[in-house]
Motif scaffolding. Structure first.
Motif, PDB file in Angstrom:
ATOM      1  N   LEU A 155      -3.343  40.507  39.084  1.00  0.00           N
ATOM      2  CA  LEU A 155      -2.664  41.445  38.181  1.00  0.00           C
ATOM      3  C   LEU A 155      -3.369  42.798  38.141  1.00  0.00           C
ATOM      4  O   LEU A 155      -2.758  43.803  37.782  1.00  0.00           O
ATOM      5  CB  LEU A 155      -2.617  40.854  36.765  1.00  0.00           C
ATOM      6  CG  LEU A 155      -1.866  39.515  36.633  1.00  0.00           C
ATOM      7  CD1 LEU A 155      -2.002  38.975  35.218  1.00  0.00           C
ATOM      8  CD2 LEU A 155      -0.402  39.686  37.013  1.00  0.00           C
ATOM      9  N   LEU A 156      -4.634  42.826  38.470  1.00  0.00           N
ATOM     10  CA  LEU A 156      -5.403  44.067  38.512  1.00  0.00           C
ATOM     11  C   LEU A 156      -6.058  44.187  39.886  1.00  0.00           C
ATOM     12  O   LEU A 156      -6.575  43.201  40.416  1.00  0.00           O
ATOM     13  CB  LEU A 156      -6.469  44.090  37.416  1.00  0.00           C
ATOM     14  CG  LEU A 156      -5.968  44.179  35.969  1.00  0.00           C
ATOM     15  CD1 LEU A 156      -7.111  43.954  34.990  1.00  0.00           C
ATOM     16  CD2 LEU A 156      -5.299  45.521  35.707  1.00  0.00           C
ATOM     17  N   GLN A 157      -6.037  45.390  40.419  1.00  0.00           N
ATOM     18  CA  GLN A 157      -6.546  45.623  41.761  1.00  0.00           C
ATOM     19  C   GLN A 157      -7.722  46.595  41.733  1.00  0.00           C
ATOM     20  O   GLN A 157      -7.834  47.417  40.813  1.00  0.00           O
ATOM     21  CB  GLN A 157      -5.439  46.193  42.665  1.00  0.00           C
ATOM     22  CG  GLN A 157      -4.204  45.308  42.766  1.00  0.00           C
ATOM     23  CD  GLN A 157      -4.521  43.962  43.382  1.00  0.00           C
ATOM     24  OE1 GLN A 157      -5.376  43.847  44.269  1.00  0.00           O
ATOM     25  NE2 GLN A 157      -3.834  42.921  42.915  1.00  0.00           N
ATOM     26  N   PRO A 158      -8.598  46.514  42.759  1.00  0.00           N
ATOM     27  CA  PRO A 158      -9.715  47.469  42.830  1.00  0.00           C
ATOM     28  C   PRO A 158      -9.241  48.804  43.380  1.00  0.00           C
ATOM     29  O   PRO A 158      -8.141  48.916  43.934  1.00  0.00           O
ATOM     30  CB  PRO A 158     -10.683  46.786  43.799  1.00  0.00           C
ATOM     31  CG  PRO A 158      -9.786  46.018  44.721  1.00  0.00           C
ATOM     32  CD  PRO A 158      -8.652  45.521  43.864  1.00  0.00           C
ATOM     33  N   ARG A 159     -10.068  49.789  43.220  1.00  0.00           N
ATOM     34  CA  ARG A 159      -9.782  51.108  43.792  1.00  0.00           C
ATOM     35  C   ARG A 159     -10.934  51.477  44.714  1.00  0.00           C
ATOM     36  O   ARG A 159     -12.098  51.281  44.362  1.00  0.00           O
ATOM     37  CB  ARG A 159      -9.611  52.160  42.704  1.00  0.00           C
ATOM     38  CG  ARG A 159      -9.615  53.581  43.239  1.00  0.00           C
ATOM     39  CD  ARG A 159      -9.339  54.607  42.171  1.00  0.00           C
ATOM     40  NE  ARG A 159      -7.910  54.732  41.919  1.00  0.00           N
ATOM     41  CZ  ARG A 159      -7.359  55.764  41.277  1.00  0.00           C
ATOM     42  NH1 ARG A 159      -8.130  56.731  40.793  1.00  0.00           N
ATOM     43  NH2 ARG A 159      -6.064  55.817  41.080  1.00  0.00           N
ATOM     44  N   GLU A 160     -10.594  52.008  45.862  1.00  0.00           N
ATOM     45  CA  GLU A 160     -11.621  52.430  46.809  1.00  0.00           C
ATOM     46  C   GLU A 160     -12.065  53.852  46.483  1.00  0.00           C
ATOM     47  O   GLU A 160     -11.240  54.731  46.239  1.00  0.00           O
ATOM     48  CB  GLU A 160     -11.099  52.357  48.247  1.00  0.00           C
ATOM     49  CG  GLU A 160     -10.841  50.933  48.718  1.00  0.00           C
ATOM     50  CD  GLU A 160     -10.457  50.877  50.185  1.00  0.00           C
ATOM     51  OE1 GLU A 160     -10.098  51.947  50.749  1.00  0.00           O
ATOM     52  OE2 GLU A 160     -10.513  49.786  50.774  1.00  0.00           O
ATOM     53  N   GLU A 161     -13.374  54.033  46.464  1.00  0.00           N
ATOM     54  CA  GLU A 161     -13.938  55.352  46.201  1.00  0.00           C
ATOM     55  C   GLU A 161     -15.020  55.650  47.232  1.00  0.00           C
ATOM     56  O   GLU A 161     -15.722  54.742  47.701  1.00  0.00           O
ATOM     57  CB  GLU A 161     -14.512  55.431  44.785  1.00  0.00           C
ATOM     58  CG  GLU A 161     -13.453  55.303  43.702  1.00  0.00           C
ATOM     59  CD  GLU A 161     -14.018  55.559  42.308  1.00  0.00           C
ATOM     60  OE1 GLU A 161     -15.230  55.883  42.209  1.00  0.00           O
ATOM     61  OE2 GLU A 161     -13.255  55.438  41.331  1.00  0.00           O
ATOM     62  N   THR A 162     -15.134  56.915  47.577  1.00  0.00           N
ATOM     63  CA  THR A 162     -16.129  57.344  48.565  1.00  0.00           C
ATOM     64  C   THR A 162     -17.380  57.850  47.858  1.00  0.00           C
ATOM     65  O   THR A 162     -17.298  58.684  46.947  1.00  0.00           O
ATOM     66  CB  THR A 162     -15.564  58.458  49.461  1.00  0.00           C
ATOM     67  OG1 THR A 162     -14.386  57.980  50.122  1.00  0.00           O
ATOM     68  CG2 THR A 162     -16.576  58.891  50.498  1.00  0.00           C
ATOM     69  N   ILE A 163     -18.517  57.306  48.253  1.00  0.00           N
ATOM     70  CA  ILE A 163     -19.785  57.738  47.679  1.00  0.00           C
ATOM     71  C   ILE A 163     -20.715  58.167  48.813  1.00  0.00           C
ATOM     72  O   ILE A 163     -20.512  57.802  49.978  1.00  0.00           O
ATOM     73  CB  ILE A 163     -20.454  56.620  46.866  1.00  0.00           C
ATOM     74  CG1 ILE A 163     -20.832  55.454  47.792  1.00  0.00           C
ATOM     75  CG2 ILE A 163     -19.576  56.159  45.728  1.00  0.00           C
ATOM     76  CD1 ILE A 163     -21.723  54.421  47.134  1.00  0.00           C
ATOM     77  N   THR A 164     -21.697  58.952  48.474  1.00  0.00           N
ATOM     78  CA  THR A 164     -22.727  59.348  49.434  1.00  0.00           C
ATOM     79  C   THR A 164     -23.986  58.553  49.145  1.00  0.00           C
ATOM     80  O   THR A 164     -24.600  58.715  48.086  1.00  0.00           O
ATOM     81  CB  THR A 164     -23.007  60.852  49.357  1.00  0.00           C
ATOM     82  OG1 THR A 164     -21.799  61.574  49.617  1.00  0.00           O
ATOM     83  CG2 THR A 164     -24.062  61.252  50.389  1.00  0.00           C
ATOM     84  N   ALA A 165     -24.348  57.659  50.056  1.00  0.00           N
ATOM     85  CA  ALA A 165     -25.513  56.792  49.870  1.00  0.00           C
ATOM     86  C   ALA A 165     -26.749  57.399  50.520  1.00  0.00           C
ATOM     87  O   ALA A 165     -26.661  58.100  51.530  1.00  0.00           O
ATOM     88  CB  ALA A 165     -25.237  55.413  50.478  1.00  0.00           C
TER      89      ALA A 165
END
Length: 445
Positions: free
Chosen positions: A53-63
């Protein structure tokens, strides 16, 4: 009553540890309420995520980036503020002449404590980033689930909840606010639950929308969490004696300050007369002859002092039905005998301990919501049920509580009664609309 931990430890063990005065019991239970709410919200979000019912969101990070100046500055600033005030308050608490509550909201503090804690937090931030540092920082795509954002949600609830609670409290007590606007805005006392709920809910819904979290499923998940958080917070109101008590219970009297016994209607009226200035003007004259205002709750005449008579069963403690809130944090009432320090007052007549009732009622309502949550299939219905039961609970408790009233077409409801009635109506309308619009998905759970 235990306005802070000093009084609790002194009562339980006889230890007088002045440093414990900086830990106010109301704040402790509010914090526990947030922790409990976050725990149950996380559980529900994870359950809904497993159901799809709930989905993740992809986010871009700088590691791999080293600690920036801004990172170190923010950590240092937070460390300095907490060190300056809390360590300063800890040091100041050794003096009996210092009012810790006033000290926290003053400009005083410990420069040494602030600088030490700032240096510690800067070091930890630098070490954390240094461990993660790469020779060449790289961009990565990560998946963030809704339950990973519970920390952010709690912060939003805390900040906007306090802002809303303060604004609504000052609107409800406009005369008091006009007399001292700045003092009432920064005062640690005076919080209206529904103001906090409305402001926090609005801020969280905006945040959830921006993060791609389905608002209906989020509010459903939050319903039991909100109820248990409120129940725990009300324990703080009861323990601290913050003024959220009910009207007088005329089946009892306070024969000596802080002590309650059963009474007749005649004895109750006689006791009203003994402390007439308190009930008519909110003032008392102490043993040294000094007259001072201790409450803004007073009546036009003794006959109009709000009260109801209810004698509790003998096998239950009297305080469950009539309580004078000795040592209350509001410093409301008449002086207690053989008491030293700041919080040495008790109400001249016992009142209904409504925070205790709300703790019991809301704990039961939490269990009810927790038990039915798996049976609710239509998104949004769970939160509508929460609105209804919350509104009904609050509406009924208002019948034995003293609050500012408004005159509307000849009736005189309180702010909480108006909002609670609106919540019930909103919940009922919400259920009708959501049921009508719901279209089950093939294979949905």
């Amino acid at each position: 009553m235990y306005p802070n931990l000093y009084y609790a430890i002194n009562d339980w063990f006889g230890w007088k540890i002045n440093a414990l005065k900086i830990f106010y019991t109301f704040g402790i239970f509010v914090a526990l309420g947030f922790i409990a709410g976050a725990y149950f919200l996380t559980l529900e979000l994870k359950r809904k995520e497993k159901q799809g019912l709930l989905q993740p969101r992809e986010e871009t990070i700088t590691a791999g980036k080293p600690a920036s100046f801004f990172d170190l500055f923010i950590n240092g600033l937070v460390g300095f503020i907490f060190g300056y005030k809390l360590i300063g308050a800890f040091i100041a608490s050794r003096s009996h002449s210092i009012d810790i509550q006033d000290y926290i909201f003053s400009s005083g503090g410990s420069w040494g404590g602030g600088l030490v804690l700032a240096a510690i937090l800067i070091y930890f931030k630098y070490r954390e980033k240094n461990k993660q540092k790469l020779a060449t920082p790289e961009k990565r795509i990560i998946r963030i689930w809704p339950h990973d954002r519970v920390g952010d949600i709690v912060i939003f609830a805390l900040i906007f909840g306090i802002i809303g609670a303060k604004l609504f409290d000052n609107l409800e007590n406009w005369d008091r606010f006009i007399q001292n606007p700045i003092g009432n805005l920064i005062s640690p006392s005076g919080l209206t639950f529904y103001g906090g709920l409305i402001f926090a809910a609005t801020a969280i819904c905006i945040y959830a929308y921006k993060k791609g979290i389905n608002i209906l499923h989020l509010t459903d998940a939050a319903a039991p969490a909100l109820m248990i958080a409120y129940a725990i917070g009300r324990i703080g109101c009861q323990v601290a004696g913050d003024g959220d008590w009910g009207i007088y219970n005329s089946a009892y009297i306070s024969d000596v300050p802080g002590h309650v016994v059963a009474s007749t209607p005649q004895q109750f009226n006689e006791k009203l007369g003994e402390n007439a200035t308190y009930f008519l003007s909110g003032s008392v004259t102490d043993s040294v002859g000094v007259t001072m205002n201790v409450t803004d709750r007073h009546s036009e005449s003794l006959e109009k002092v709000p009260h109801k008579s209810f004698k509790g069963p003998d096998f239950l403690p009297t305080w469950m039905f009539a309580f004078t809130y000795p040592h209350n944090v509001n410093e409301d009432g008449i002086l207690l005998k053989n008491c030293e320090g700041k919080y040495c007052r008790a109400l001249p007549q016992p009142v209904f301990p409504t925070p205790f009732y709300e703790t019991i009622a809301c704990t039961l309502l939490f269990l009810f919501l927790w038990l039915i949550r798996r049976r609710i299939k239509i998104p949004g219905i769970m939160f509508c049920i929460y609105l209804i039961v919350n509104g009904v609970e609050r509406f009924f408790v208002e019948t034995i509580r003293v609050n500012t009233t408004y005159s509307i077409f000849g009736i005189h409801p309180t702010q909480a009664e108006l909002i609670s009635a609106s919540l019930v109506i909103t919940g009922l309308i919400g259920i009708a609309v959501l049921r009508k619009r719901y279209v089950p998905k093939p294979g949905s759970i």
